[in-house]
Design an enzyme around this catalytic site. Structure first.
Site, mmCIF file in Angstrom:
data_model
loop_
_atom_site.group_PDB
_atom_site.id
_atom_site.type_symbol
_atom_site.label_atom_id
_atom_site.label_comp_id
_atom_site.label_asym_id
_atom_site.label_seq_id
_atom_site.Cartn_x
_atom_site.Cartn_y
_atom_site.Cartn_z
ATOM 1 N N LYS A 112 -14.700 6.620 39.678
ATOM 2 C CA LYS A 112 -15.389 5.640 40.531
ATOM 3 C C LYS A 112 -15.270 6.033 41.990
ATOM 4 C CE LYS A 112 -16.372 2.194 37.439
ATOM 5 N NZ LYS A 112 -15.219 1.560 36.763
ATOM 6 N N LYS A 195 -27.016 9.999 24.194
ATOM 7 C CA LYS A 195 -26.968 8.708 23.511
ATOM 8 C C LYS A 195 -27.739 7.626 24.252
ATOM 9 C CE LYS A 195 -22.515 7.111 25.250
ATOM 10 N NZ LYS A 195 -21.272 6.464 24.948
ATOM 11 N N LYS A 198 -28.642 2.892 29.506
ATOM 12 C CA LYS A 198 -29.476 1.950 30.239
ATOM 13 C C LYS A 198 -30.592 2.623 31.019
ATOM 14 C CE LYS A 198 -25.551 -1.165 30.660
ATOM 15 N NZ LYS A 198 -25.742 -1.707 29.318
#
Ligand code: TRP
Length: 331
Positions: A112, A195, A198
């Site tokens: 992050k 995969k 979003k």
């Protein structure tokens, strides 16, 4: 004694077919076996500074979609993290025994910090401590999470052990990961590689209507078709077959596999069939999403009931934790 299963759901983005088949469906099944706590980790979502409107909307959307997918709020304890202030207090107390070095070393923090260098806030740093508080507050035995959460779970065990050692008690249990990644096929996306996620053009969402689902599947990436009998499938076509194997009947799979082998396959037909079979799964959930979303009275009842159940368990833990630490009242 019944095992306690607990999982937190991040309130970012709508659920897609991969989330449903890979995890949510398991939660739905699991709830009948044990003592399940499912909660929306809305504090955790604040590390990215959503606007108040977006934040509230995504919490509502997640709550609605979990209910629509089949989480039964009468059977499970389904609640919103911020409705249980005891979690925040346990978080504060656990922070006293969480060290800067170890928090800085966690992969999710480093990730992050790299991705949002302009917003490396303390909430990101202490994310695993809040997650430990989520888990330890209900003495969870099992935490069904994906691989990416294993390190956070390891930290939760560490904080539990450390607390026990520090006060010479055998109070907190060490939660274990319940990993269904290994048992389950990953649901691929529609853009030919990787995969389902979003990103645009890759995912089918539970909130998508039939028309949208058809359109998305018809646009899914394929190749120019097999020309040699029994040839190996390209990744994009193989991905469609992977979804087909999960959502369609064995006959259907056999039919299209045969057509592929003899080079007679028409991807348009395959996609049409795939779309219908995906719709069979999503349509009932989708219509429940619409009903539940507009039923504020029901949602308020569910949230209140969840908060009450969760707070009963959480308050007991917190009282004991404070007592062990030596936080005693003078009045
Ligand atoms: N960190 C989890 C995720 O990103 C969400 C989460 C928050 C969680 N608290 C939790 C998961 C407690 C399991 C248990 O998916």
């Amino acid at each position: 004694m019944n095992e306690i299963v607990l999982s937190g759901i991040r309130s970012t983005g709508n659920l897609h077919l991969g989330n449903y088949l890979g995890a949510v469906q398991n939660f739905v099944k699991m709830q009948h076996a044990g003592n399940c706590y499912f909660f929306i980790a809305d504090y955790h979502s604040l590390t990215t500074h959503p606007t108040p409107e977006d934040h509230h909307k995504s919490v509502k959307q997640v709550l609605v979609e979990y209910l629509a997918a089949g989480i039964d709020p009468e059977i499970s304890t389904l609640y919103i993290q911020s409705d249980v202030p005891e979690i925040s207090e346990l978080f504060l107390l656990l922070n006293m025994n969480a060290y800067l070095g170890e928090l800085e070393r966690t992969t999710s923090f480093k990730d992050k910090a790299r991705k949002q260098p302009e917003n490396v806030n303390a909430g990101l740093l202490t994310y695993p401590v809040l997650m430990a508080a989520d888990i330890l507050i209900h003495h969870a035995d099992k935490v069904p999470v994906g691989k990416d959460q294993e390190q956070n779970l390891e930290m939760a065990r560490k904080f539990a052990r450390r607390y026990n050692n520090m006060y010479g008690v055998d109070y907190f249990k060490e939660p274990v990961a319940y990993n269904f990644d290994k048992e389950l096929i990953k649901i691929p996306g529609l853009d030919g590689t990787g995969k389902m996620g979003k990103s645009e053009g890759n995912g089918i969402f539970l909130a998508d209507d039939e028309k949208t689902i058809r359109k998305k599947i018809m646009r899914a990436v394929t190749d120019s078709g097999p020309t040699i009998e029994n040839s190996k499938m390209s990744e994009s076509v193989n991905n469609l077959f992977t979804i087909l194997k999960i959502v369609s009947s064995a006959d259907t799979v056999e039919f299209f596999t045969g057509k592929y082998k003899t080079c007679e396959i028409r991807y348009g037909d395959l996609k049409k069939q795939l779309a219908e079979d995906v719709i069979k799964i999503i349509a009932p959930i989708n219509s429940r999403i619409k009903d539940i979303y507009s039923n504020d009275e029901y949602l308020s009842r569910v949230a209140r009931m969840g908060a009450e159940k969760a707070r009963t368990s959480a308050a007991k833990t917190l009282k004991e934790v404070r007592e062990i630490i030596g936080i005693r009242k003078f009045y």
